[in-house]
Each structure stands twice: as structure tokens, then as C-alpha cells.
Design a protein around this motif. Structure first.
Motif, PDB file in Angstrom:
ATOM      1  N   VAL A 244      -6.948   3.560   0.633  1.00  5.26           N
ATOM      2  CA  VAL A 244      -5.959   3.002  -0.295  1.00  5.26           C
ATOM      3  C   VAL A 244      -6.616   1.993  -1.224  1.00  5.26           C
TER       4      VAL A 244
ATOM      5  N   SER B  13       0.826  -1.207   0.000  1.00  3.66           N
ATOM      6  CA  SER B  13       0.000   0.000   0.000  1.00  3.66           C
ATOM      7  C   SER B  13       0.859   1.255   0.000  1.00  3.66           C
TER       8      SER B  13
ATOM      9  N   VAL C  60      -3.966  -5.237  -2.391  1.00  2.23           N
ATOM     10  CA  VAL C  60      -4.063  -4.274  -1.301  1.00  2.23           C
ATOM     11  C   VAL C  60      -5.049  -4.768  -0.246  1.00  2.23           C
TER      12      VAL C  60
ATOM     13  N   THR D 105       3.477   4.777  -8.580  1.00  5.54           N
ATOM     14  CA  THR D 105       2.959   3.472  -8.982  1.00  5.54           C
ATOM     15  C   THR D 105       3.604   2.959 -10.258  1.00  5.54           C
ATOM     16  N   GLN D 106       3.725   3.808 -11.256  1.00  5.65           N
ATOM     17  CA  GLN D 106       4.252   3.352 -12.541  1.00  5.65           C
ATOM     18  C   GLN D 106       5.696   2.886 -12.417  1.00  5.65           C
TER      19      GLN D 106
ATOM     20  N   LYS E 235      -8.384   3.953  -3.778  1.00  7.12           N
ATOM     21  CA  LYS E 235      -7.429   4.671  -4.618  1.00  7.12           C
ATOM     22  C   LYS E 235      -6.744   3.756  -5.632  1.00  7.12           C
ATOM     23  N   THR E 236      -6.625   2.472  -5.278  1.00  5.90           N
ATOM     24  CA  THR E 236      -5.958   1.520  -6.176  1.00  5.90           C
ATOM     25  C   THR E 236      -6.953   0.705  -6.997  1.00  5.90           C
ATOM     26  N   GLY E 237      -8.190   1.171  -7.075  1.00  5.26           N
ATOM     27  CA  GLY E 237      -9.168   0.481  -7.908  1.00  5.26           C
ATOM     28  C   GLY E 237      -9.595  -0.859  -7.356  1.00  5.26           C
ATOM     29  N   ASN E 238      -9.791  -0.921  -6.034  1.00  4.77           N
ATOM     30  CA  ASN E 238     -10.210  -2.165  -5.368  1.00  4.77           C
ATOM     31  C   ASN E 238      -9.239  -3.313  -5.662  1.00  4.77           C
ATOM     32  N   ASN E 239      -7.953  -2.992  -5.558  1.00  8.06           N
ATOM     33  CA  ASN E 239      -6.904  -3.964  -5.862  1.00  8.06           C
ATOM     34  C   ASN E 239      -6.945  -5.120  -4.868  1.00  8.06           C
TER      35      ASN E 239
ATOM     36  N   LEU F 214       2.538   1.740  -3.463  1.00  5.33           N
ATOM     37  CA  LEU F 214       1.594   2.124  -4.516  1.00  5.33           C
ATOM     38  C   LEU F 214       1.055   3.543  -4.350  1.00  5.33           C
ATOM     39  N   THR F 215       0.844   3.961  -3.097  1.00  6.93           N
ATOM     40  CA  THR F 215       0.136   5.226  -2.877  1.00  6.93           C
ATOM     41  C   THR F 215       0.900   6.249  -2.047  1.00  6.93           C
TER      42      THR F 215
END
Length: 676
Positions: free
Chosen positions: A55, A38, A65, A191-192, A58-62, A41-42
């Protein structure tokens, strides 16, 4: 939609529902990275439900995470699982693995999850991973299956049992995230860059046996975004996971990540791999031992002219293992003779140190120390399988030829177990040791115009450049100036390159035009300047493998040193792990520097900042380790009594306590020129 895709979709829904049920605050000890995935990524430090939910959204329901947050809360509620499970692995352990991740003894990482249909197939897969130099993590029912089949697990065997459920495989991902931040210079929240680093530099694969739930499938499939190939052994079919058999799964996975290794079996009755290098053989597991203060023992490698030795010849002089009493200590002399057209006498001590590695590669053999301080053990299990003294010789002869094919044309090994002959041969060894020591003893940085670089760690820290001098080892403590010189001669295109000092810019801080030019080029233009003897002014970059950290404490006008084994809070208010997390990854951070422990003994230590008189605090563990060597050096410099003026955790745990202590003992740093 494939079965995997359907299961993943359902699993993500279940994970989304579960994350809203988090109630208890949570965190992991011994990490500077909070919940590392987490955080990477954020950039958000997650410790409670609200941060977890933020989080997650923010991470698209990863699903990764979600799994990380749920497992962290579960651990906070129920506590860490009992042995053999490791659970979350500390930053310190990961940093200790750092050098192995770049020196070729670990070529990649693997996660194995699920429920094997047979323990035998799982054991075969894991043995192949060990033999192919892969560091392997295990999660779920595969662990008891392996234990039941007699497979030894643990970090020392590079088969690491993370936890009792496949969800504990999340710790495999959090290790990758921390490696990216520790060694790769990935900034939390980028993230990238994290995804690119994981895909391109983390040579990681995932092997899946059957039996996963939909939520576990969602977790595993989510790892694909990091570039991990998912290899299915069983019921999971579809375009996103690669179908494999136990016989070809390791090969397929390594091919997917471009991991290449040539392993030649050695004809001895025990496995041979770097996977066994970290193991220990305890007294109750030992069949016989040599040296370690209980019997005379030594090792020596000598160069011979071509034709003087027979390649592959192994000779045992004295009793074999079957003539030795179980539990006994016996004498041992290990003499290795090598020949090759490009071999040089200067290479002898460097090659000799590889004896330690190679003996430890044996599944049932163990080795510590060097020269005439060695300690060797053979396990009861190995001897029961037929291992003899002769087989240690075959292991050594084979590994030297395999690892140095362009250097060595012939290798022969003599193993002496006759007490009188060991003592006689040791006289020659002692003479050789003295001759070698005389060549390097007293060398100063001013004696040479060439220093040597080390860029081994650019595998993980792309912009890091180590500069090694006669008076400053590599920050990992593993490579000396002579090692760098010899490594360059042995491999001119390798990680150790000669660096011309060039014109002096600042002799006190150790800044030179030639070194600056080299560092700028080798760091891909990221680092413009580098000083060798200063923490305060353009210090050397840090990769993450450093043995210790030197950092300024402006409140007391001094510099403290903390080694990575120290677990407590330092007077800076931070642990080693937290400090390391701020300076690794190839960063240049004025006021902080990664160093080797032995650099503290150097005359050049902190020269640009006022010398060792600036040293105000270091843990008692490292003080005890260095005391016998440091006190005489201090006395030579007219600093008798200074050692007792260096604070440690027994005299000062806060900066306020340290100030009181330093004033009481009259530490010279308090009267020196201000650091800042």
C-alpha cells in the motif's frame, strides 16, 4: 525550498526506512475498515508488513499511510496507551457522532498537535474551538499541557486526547476516511472520490504548535492533500502552512473551510457550548441535584400571546442555590413561556425538548430525560464560580432566542424550587402532557396523506433520503412524523419536507408513486424506488446514523435486528460495525435496512416481509429495553409468548445455534413463506 518542505522530504525518507522494519501483524478492534486510510485509498485490507509495504508503494510513499501502518504495529506490540488517551476510536463511537455532525451542533473538526509554549495559549485556543462548535482532537505534548492547566478532556467535552505523540494525529485522518465510507458512499479504493469528499465535505483544520520532528512534519503536511488547511503557531514558515497567532488561528482556519458560526456570549459565570453537551456530572462532582426520582421535578414550555410576557425575564420562586445544602436533592419546576407571531401551540413539545440540549450546553449543568422525569445537576466547580439557579434561567432564555430568532419574539423563564409550589404547578403540567399525548396517540400511516422527508444527513451521505411516517420514525430515532411536520412549518426550506404518498403501488410493502417520485428527485436520481415496510424489497437507504440494523437470515427464514451498542458477533457471522460498513453512505441494500429501535414496536414493522413474526434474534440489551412495551403489543396481536421465542446472544451465537433454538421453541418464521 522552505523549512517545512526540507523537513517533509527528510521525514518521508525516515518513514520509508521505518516501514520496512514492521514485524508484528496488527489490526484495530471494533472497526469494519481495517486500517481505514489505507483501505479507503486502495481497497486493500492491511494487517501485516507485506500489505503495508504494498500500500505504501501503491500510494507513492505517502507519509500518512506509513504513519498509519507504523502506529498500528506499535499499538499491537505495546498495547493501547493508558487514560486519558483514547487511541483508535471505534466505528460505534463515530456513528454515535453522526447525528451531531449533521444537526449543526458540530460545525467542523480540528486537530491540534505540537508543544505549546504556554498552557494558557493552548487552553484559550481549545476553549474557542469548543465555543465555535468544533469537535477537536489532540495529539502529543499539547495534551499534558492542557491537563496541567485544568482543562477537562474527553469525548464528552469535545476535546479528544488521541495519544501521547503527534503521530497519534493519524487517528484524526482515519476518522475522516471512515466518515467518507460510512456516510459519504465512498467506495474503498476510489482515491479521487475520497480526496474530493474530504476536501469538500469534511470541514477539517489542523493547528500546529512548535516542536514537531521531521517525520511528524511529513505526516502533518501530508494532510494537505485532503484539503485540510495547516495553521502554524510558531516556528514553521512557508507558503504551504498558514502562519497564525493564538488569537486568530481559529478564525483563520474556519474561514479557510467556509465554516460560519455566530456565537453570542451569555452573561453567566460558566461557558455555554454544544461542546459540553455530552459531559456527565458524577455524584462526587455534584453540588446539588433536582429530580431523578429523589425529588419532584418537571419542565414545561407554553405558548403565550404577545404582550403577556416580558422578554428575557427570569424569575426564581423558592430557595436559591446558596440556601441549599451541598449534596442535597431539591424540587424543581422549569416553566418557559414563549411568544411570537409565527409560534403555534403544536410547536410546544418540539421546543420543550430543546431544554435538555440547552441545559447541557452549560459547562457545569447537566440534564437528562424530559417532562416530569427530568434529572438536573449543578457541579461543585460551577457553584464555586458563582452559578445559581437564576443563571440556568438566563441560559435557557438566551438560547431559545438565539436559536429561534424568526419564531420567538419573547421568552421568559420561571424556575420553582419551593416544594409545595412545584407540586401545585406540576398538576397543570400533567394535564398538558395528557392533552399532547392524546393528539398523537393512535395515529396510523393510513390517517394522513402527507409523510415527511429528512435529508439532514445529506451533509455526509449525499444520496440518502429518510421518509418519516406516523408509524415509522427516522432511522436515527430522533425525528417523529410530528417533529417533521413542525420542523417544516418552522423552516419551509429546511431538511424536512412534506411528501405526498400518491397512488398505492404495493400497500403491503409500503410503496407509493408519490414517495418514489420524491425519493428519486431528492437522491439526485440515484434511487428509483423505495418501500417503507420491507427489508427485502427496495428498502429505504441508509446514511450511517441508524440506531439498529434489520437484516435477513435466509438459513432460518427470518430477520434479525442488532443495535449499535452490541459489540459481539451476531448469528450472521458479523459484528454491527461490519454490517454497518456494508450498507451506509446512502446505499439501498435489499435484505438490509437501518432502523430506529422504536420502529420494532410499530404495527408496520416488517409488514412487507410477514410482520414481527419474522423477528428471530436481537441482543438481550435491546430486548430488555423494549420488553415492557413490546410484550403488551404482542399480546394485542395474539402473539402471547412470542417474546421468549426471539433468540439473543444468551441462547444463540451462531446460525447453527439459532436454528436449534428456533426449532426447540417452535418459532413461526420456520413455517412462513421463504424469504428468498
Amino acid at each position: 525550498m522552505t523549512d517545512v518542505e526540507l523537513a517533509k522530504k527528510h521525514g518521508e525518507t525516515l518513514l520509508k526506512e521505518r516501514i520496512t522494519t514492521i514485524q508484528k501483524p496488527f489490526s484495530y478492534e471494533e472497526t469494519a475498515y481495517h486500517l481505514p486510510i489505507s483501505f479507503a485509498l486502495t481497497g486493500t485490507a492491511v494487517h501485516d508488513r507485506q500489505a503495508a509495504a504494498d500500500v505504501f508503494a501503491k500510494t507513492g510513499n505517502n507519509p500518512i499511510v506509513a504513519s498509519e501502518c507504523l502506529l498500528a504495529e506499535s499499538t499491537a506490540v505495546s498495547g493501547k496507551e493508558p487514560d486519558p488517551y483514547t487511541g483508535f476510536i471505534s466505528d460505534t463511537v463515530i456513528r454515535k457522532l453522526g447525528y451531531s455532525l449533521v444537526d449543526g451542533s458540530i460545525l467542523g473538526l480540528a486537530l491540534v498537535v505540537g508543544t505549546p509554549r504556554s498552557a494558557g495559549s493552548a487552553a484559550a485556543v481549545c476553549r474557542e474551538l469548543q465555543e465555535k462548535y468544533m469537535l477537536t482532537f489532540l495529539a502529543g505534548p499539547v495534551i499534558p499541557r492542557l491537563s496541567g492547566a485544568g482543562v477537562k478532556l474527553g469525548l464528552e467535552y469535545r476535546l479528544i486526547p488521541l495519544g501521547s505523540t503527534p503521530f497519534h494525529g493519524i487517528h484524526f485522518v482515519d476518522i475522516i476516511a471512515r466518515v467518507a465510507m460510512m456516510f459519504g458512499g465512498v467506495t474503498p479504493g476510489d482515491t479521487q472520490r475520497l480526496l474530493t469528499y474530504a476536501a469538500e465535505r469534511a470541514k477539517a483544520i489542523v493547528i500546529v504548535f512548535p516542536g514537531l520532528t521531521d517525520e511528524e512534519i511529513a505526516l502533518v503536511d501530508g494532510m494537505r492533500v485532503l484539503g485540510f488547511p495547516i495553521l502554524s503557531l510558531g516556528e514553521y514558515e512557508g507558503g504551504t502552512w498558514i502562519s497564525a497567532t493564538p488569537e486568530d488561528v481559529v478564525r483563520l482556519g474556519m474561514e479557510q473551510k467556509g465554516i460560519k458560526v455566530n456565537v453570542t456570549a451569555i452573561p453567566i459565570p460558566m461557558g455555554c457550548s454544544p461542546a459540553f453537551e455530552g459531559k456527565s456530572i458524577r455524584k462526587e462532582e455534584m453540588y446539588v441535584e433536582f429530580g431523578g426520582g429523589r425529588s419532584p421535578a418537571f419542565e414545561l414550555l407554553r405558548m403565550r400571546s404577545p404582550g403577556e410576557i416580558t422578554d428575557g425575564q427570569v424569575t426564581v420562586i423558592g430557595p436559591e442555590i446558596d440556601a441549599m445544602k451541598e449534596g442535597s436533592a431539591n424540587p424543581l419546576g422549569i416553566i418557559i413561556e414563549v411568544a411570537g407571531k409565527t409560534m403555534k401551540k403544536d410547536y410546544e413539545p418540539v421546543l420543550e425538548r430543546r431544554i435538555h440540549n440547552f441545559v447541557n450546553y452549560g459547562e457545569g449543568s447537566w440534564h437528562v430525560a424530559q417532562r416530569d422525569l427530568i434529572w438536573v445537576r449543578l457541579s461543585k466547580e460551577a457553584v464555586a464560580k458563582g452559578v445559581k439557579i437564576e443563571h440556568i434561567g438566563k441560559l435557557l432564555a438566551s438560547k431559545f432566542r438565539m436559536d429561534f430568532p424568526n419564531l420567538l419574539d419573547a421568552v421568559s423563564v420561571t424556575l420553582i424550587t419551593d416544594a409545595a409550589k412545584v407540586l401545585e404547578a406540576k398538576k397543570t403540567a400533567d394535564q398538558v402532557y395528557d392533552e399532547r399525548d392524546a393528539r398523537i396517540k393512535g395515529m396510523h400511516d393510513s390517517d394522513v396523506n402527507l409523510y415527511y422527508s429528512c435529508t439532514l444527513c445529506q451533509t455526509f451521505a449525499p444520496n440518502h433520503v429518510c421518509i418519516i411516517t406516523p408509524e415509522r420514525l427516522a432511522l436515527c430515532g430522533a425525528i417523529s412524523w410530528l417533529d417533521g411536520k413542525i420542523a417544516y412549518e418552522m423552516s419551509p426550506s429546511g431538511a424536512n419536507q412534506p411528501v405526498e404518498k400518491g397512488a398505492v403501488i404495493n400497500a403491503q410493502t409500503g410503496e407509493y408513486e408519490g414517495i418514489n417520485r420524491f425519493v428519486k428527485k431528492a437522491s439526485h436520481g440515484e434511487i428509483e424506488r423505495c418501500s417503507l415496510y420491507s427489508v427485502m424489497e427496495v428498502p429505504m437507504t441508509c446514511c450511517g446514523c441508524f440506531e439498529a440494523i434489520a437484516l435477513m437470515l435466509p438459513e432460518v427464514n427470518g430477520i434479525m435486528v442488532v443495535n449499535r451498542e452490541f459489540k459481539g458477533i451476531t448469528p450472521s457471522g458479523m459484528t454491527f460495525s461490519t454490517l454497518a460498513g456494508t450498507i451506509g453512505g446512502g446505499a439501498q441494500t435489499p435484505g438490509f435496512a437501518g432502523i430506529s429501535k422504536n420502529y420494532i414496536l410499530s404495527d408496520k414493522f416488517l409488514q412487507g416481509d410477514g410482520g414481527i413474526e419474522r423477528l428471530v434474534w436481537m441482543p438481550s440489551q435491546i430486548k430488555d429495553e423494549l420488553k415492557a412495551r413490546l410484550e403488551p403489543k404482542l399480546a394485542e396481536r395474539g402473539l402471547t409468548g412470542f417474546f421468549e421465542k426471539i433468540g439473543d446472544e444468551t441462547t444463540a451465537t451462531t446460525i447453527e445455534d439459532l436454528m436449534v433454538f428456533l426449532e426447540r421453541v417452535g418459532h413461526p418464521a420456520l413455517a412462513m413463506k421463504p424469504l428468498v
